[in-house]
Design a protein around this motif. Structure first.
Motif: not given
Length: 425
Positions: A69, A71-72, A74-76, A78-79, A81, A99, A103
């Protein structure tokens, strides 16, 4: 937003909020808290890019959430910004550090957001010192965040690695600063106590306005007393306690103090740091608990305020519960409020609706708390009458053949002086 204690960007602009619903929490509570966190973050002039609610069975020691969760999220983030991830839960120093390392973004929790708001809004010397103390105590166990890029290996012999040495130096600096702040704060609190004792020599009754942040406390104080306290539609619009005099019917004076608003999950360090400010609550003759009747979560706000008052040792204080903003309330809201507190008063600080009833209730409480004494003073003892006017409160004065009959109150410390003139019932 950042200072020398943190490794966060100098200016955070876009936030990704994370709320957590656990099995122990009532259904929907996490969503309400997340909405409140959004308003708190926006108070720092940070744009909220997205809010995500996570259902969590049990927290993990390293990241609070599971690694998948995390990783999910962090990806969201960064997407979108985002440059900061904000948790509605309190993170341990280790979780916060993990964290940030994972991240590469700033990661803060609700407690740090509230500390930043308090720091931004404090104006008086006492409030500024109290916030600085709370921030230092919060930052002390988190200093490793500022030096994650330095060596953390211990060197041989007496010297540690570069990071270890710098970290110990910073810990000493922060501990010294905490000691200095506590000393300075004790001096300010002493001055406040002197001012309070001066007020108490003149037995003017006192009341404190308490309640959840943004319930309309400052607006109520302004409307009642003609004060000009900042009253804005945002959380923690004012932090510094303000005392103003209200003149009620019969020339009865009442000192009214507006206090800092309460909030769910108020950092315990701030409750401790603001004990001196909130002592106005403890020493008041009675409290006026203001609740925003239009807020869909006013039941929780009521419970939070009662809980914090208990922490402050003011749980047994005489209290008048006032539902504010009735000019914008629906019949359903009023009905819910009556079920919660049947004896409550309903007012509008904006339109003055119901304020006459509130003022009448204040007079009743003053009469209960401060018994009136009848005195008969010989005509040749006008010094006694002058003293009663100076140190007490005179409700009425009547010229008689054998002296002047007065009804009024005086401090217990003056009882021996006035005793010869008290009319025995």
């Amino acid at each position: 937003m950042a200072d020398f204690l943190t490794d966060k960007p100098a200016k955070l602009e876009r936030a990704f909020l994370v709320g957590v619903q656990t099995p122990e929490m009532p259904a929907g509570e996490a969503a309400e808290l997340l909405t409140e966190l959004k308003e708190l973050v926006e108070n720092l002039r940070i744009t909220v890019a997205h809010s995500e609610l996570v259902n969590l069975r049990r927290p993990t020691p390293s990241l609070f959430l599971g690694s998948g969760k995390a990783e999910e999220i962090i990806t969201a983030a960064k997407a979108l910004d985002a440059d900061v991830i904000v948790f509605d839960e309190a993170l341990s120093p280790a979780q916060q550090r993990n964290w940030e390392e994972l991240s590469g973004l700033a990661v803060i929790d609700r407690q740090e957001v509230i500390l930043e708001i308090f720091s931004d809004r404090a104006h008086t010397r006492e409030a500024t010192l109290q916030v600085a103390l709370a921030r230092m105590e919060y930052s002390l166990p988190r200093l490793t965040r500022a030096w994650a890029h330095l060596s953390r290996q211990r060197g041989k012999g007496k010297m540690g690695g570069e990071g270890e040495t710098q970290l110990e130096q910073d810990r000493r600096i922060v501990r010294d600063r905490i000691t200095h702040l506590k000393t300075e704060l004790a001096s300010v609190v002493k001055q406040r106590n002197v001012q309070r004792r001066k007020r108490q020599r003149v037995p003017i009754p006192t009341c404190a306005i308490v309640g959840y942040t943004n319930a309309g406390k400052s607006t109520l104080l302004n409307t009642l007393t003609g004060a000009e306290v900042l009253a804005a539609d945002k959380l923690f619009a004012t932090l510094d306690p303000t005392t103003r005099q209200l003149v009620l019917r019969g020339n009865q004076k009442l000192l009214v103090t507006d206090t800092v608003g309460f909030i769910r999950r108020l950092p315990h360090g701030l409750v401790e740091a603001f004990k001196a400010t909130l002592e106005e609550v403890v020493v008041a003759d009675f409290l006026v608990h203001v609740i925003d009747v239009t807020n869909p979560n006013f039941e929780q706000h009521h419970a939070t305020t009662i809980s914090v008052l208990g922490e402050l040792g003011a749980g047994s204080q005489t209290m008048v519960t006032v539902f504010n903003k009735v000019d914008a309330a629906t019949p359903e809201m009023i009905a819910r409020a009556r079920r919660l507190v049947p004896e409550a008063l309903f007012v509008s600080a904006l339109t003055r609706e119901g304020l006459d009833v509130l003022e009448a209730r204040c007079l009743e409480l003053i009469a209960e708390a401060h018994a009136t004494t009848e005195l008969l003073v010989p005509h040749q003892r006008y010094d006694v009458i002058a003293r009663l006017h100076a140190v007490g409160h005179v409700q009425s004065e009547e010229q008689l053949d054998d002296g002047v009959r007065l009804f009024g109150r005086y401090p217990p410390t003056q009882a021996a002086f006035f005793a010869p003139f008290v009319v025995k019932s």
